[in-house]
Design an enzyme around this catalytic site. Sequence first.
Site: not given
Length: 326
Positions: A62, A66, A76, A93, A191, A243, A251
Amino acid sequence: MAPSSTRFLILLAAASLLASFARADLQYDFYNTSCPGVETLVRDALNATFAADSTIRSGLLRFHFHDCFVRGCDASIMLQSHNGTAEKDANPNLTLRGYEVIEAIKAKVEAACPLVVSCADIMAMAARDAVYFSEGPDYQVETGRRDGNVSMMEEALSDLPPADGNVTVLTKFFAVKNLTMKDLVVLSGAHTLGVSHCPSFSHRVYNYTGVGDEDPSMEAEYGQSLNATCGGLDNVATVVPLDAVTTEKFDLGYYQSVYAGKGLLQSDDALRHDSLTGAYVGVMNNASSLDTFFADFIVSMINMGRIGARTGTDGEIRETCGIYVD
Ligand code: HEM
Ligand SMILES: *[C@@H]1O[C@H](CO)[C@@H](O)[C@H](O)[C@H]1NC(C)=O
Ligand SMILES: *[C@@H]1O[C@H](CO)[C@@H](O)[C@H](O)[C@H]1NC(C)=O
Ligand SMILES: *[C@@H]1O[C@H](CO)[C@@H](O)[C@H](O)[C@H]1NC(C)=O
Ligand SMILES: *[C@@H]1O[C@H](CO)[C@@H](O)[C@H](O)[C@H]1NC(C)=O
Ligand SMILES: *[C@@H]1O[C@H](CO)[C@@H](O)[C@H](O)[C@H]1NC(C)=O
Ligand SMILES: *[C@@H]1O[C@H](CO)[C@@H](O)[C@H](O)[C@H]1NC(C)=O
Ligand SMILES: *[C@@H]1O[C@H](CO)[C@@H](O)[C@H](O)[C@H]1NC(C)=O
Ligand SMILES: *[C@@H]1O[C@H](CO)[C@@H](O)[C@H](O)[C@H]1NC(C)=O
Ligand SMILES: *[C@@H]1O[C@H](CO)[C@@H](O)[C@H](O)[C@H]1NC(C)=O
Ligand SMILES: CC(=O)N[C@H]1CO[C@H](CO)[C@@H](O)[C@@H]1O
């Protein structure tokens, strides 16, 4: 030809040569002579990190997303602000994880090759390795990014896609980053790893349209289990798997969940209600589609890794990723 126009043409040629140099594309194995073995160094360090904490893998995946969506993949996101107005201070964040992991790896890389490898490239490698060590696909990352030194909270708020967005909205957020609807439905597959804090989805359980109602699209028993886990709208302490089938394995469990009305975020569930993205979710609900998902994911990750990339002489190579700016 008059001498002045010859000079002009030569200048033009030199300028376009310079421009193409400054624009130098990302490439595979950019550090093969300047820092040979850096990708192995990063992978080995992460292997040890994940052995101690397997849950940080999703955090690193992730983190790269971002970073890329705000001012491009330029690290940054890691910059610190004296007055609390950097990207990292923006609300979406607040649950990002992995700062210390990237910084520790950067220190190892600096010891091997001082001021050669960018933080942005280390973040891209770390996202790739997080997927690899979660039994997902392995792939070569493009490298050669350089780091930015500007970080603004407002840009994180305006450029990151909203968790309650429908496919029309999400597609727009992706399109401004040169990413397609296909990239949207494929990258949402990230996800398949990790967790969300209750406030990112609890309105679906308790206050969907503002009258204390539940999102009717949610599978009923799933909604009840979320209610039991979160126990209210504002539980900031509790996390729920994105998930629920296989939280730490890369998967098709995410698409199986979404297909069954058990997509956790509104943006996840939205994918099955659009004809194009819904068709993809349907195909990915079939276990024999795993190889297709892996191949698609590699392509879309490389697309995402190209957003706003600074190369050539643009940007900088920092010793520490999280320096203070402003
Ligand atoms: C389609 C737009 C997207 C939205 C609206 C979205 C939103 C979110 C939200 C709200 C969370 C939970 C944050 C929390 O409450 O802790 C989350 C977690 C996560 N997101 Fe996304 N996301 C999107 C796309 C992506 C993409 C493109 C990737 C990577 C390629 C990604 C990777 C992850 C991962 C791995 C987690 C779990 C993090 C952890 O375990 O700490 N997401 N996302
Ligand atoms: C990597 O090394 C090969 C030769 O081994 C070379 O042809 C190539 O240009 C190098 N790539 C980069 C990005 O330096
Ligand atoms: C990761 O570390 C384990 C030992 O903890 C080792 O068996 C395995 O080969 C390593 N994997 C990679 C890809 O380096
Ligand atoms: C998506 O959401 C936007 C903003 O809330 C709304 O204007 C639009 O009608 C929605 N589109 C669909 C197809 O639901
Ligand atoms: C539910 O949403 C409505 C409209 O946004 C808001 O006025 C109300 O306070 C919310 N209910 C709770 C319990 O937060
Ligand atoms: C959530 O659980 C509480 C306590 O069991 C129950 O009273 C409430 O009706 C449930 N709400 C929803 C939306 O399921
Ligand atoms: C899954 O895909 C395979 C290969 O395309 C196909 O043969 C099979 O019928 C599909 N299964 C379902 C349940 O759709
Ligand atoms: C999108 O692609 C165009 C054309 O290649 C490029 O000029 C632009 O910088 C890209 N935008 C981003 C955010 O990467
Ligand atoms: C940011 O980087 C640019 C070069 O990319 C440099 O000119 C500028 O001085 C840097 N600013 C700060 C605050 O470090
Ligand atoms: C905080 O830093 C940002 C970025 O440099 C700047 O634009 C802003 O004016 C600063 N705010 C305050 C209150 O100093
Ligand atoms: C303002 C704020 O809470 N910022 C947070 C952003 O995320 C980092 C890393 O999780 C936190 O250390 C900051 O406090």
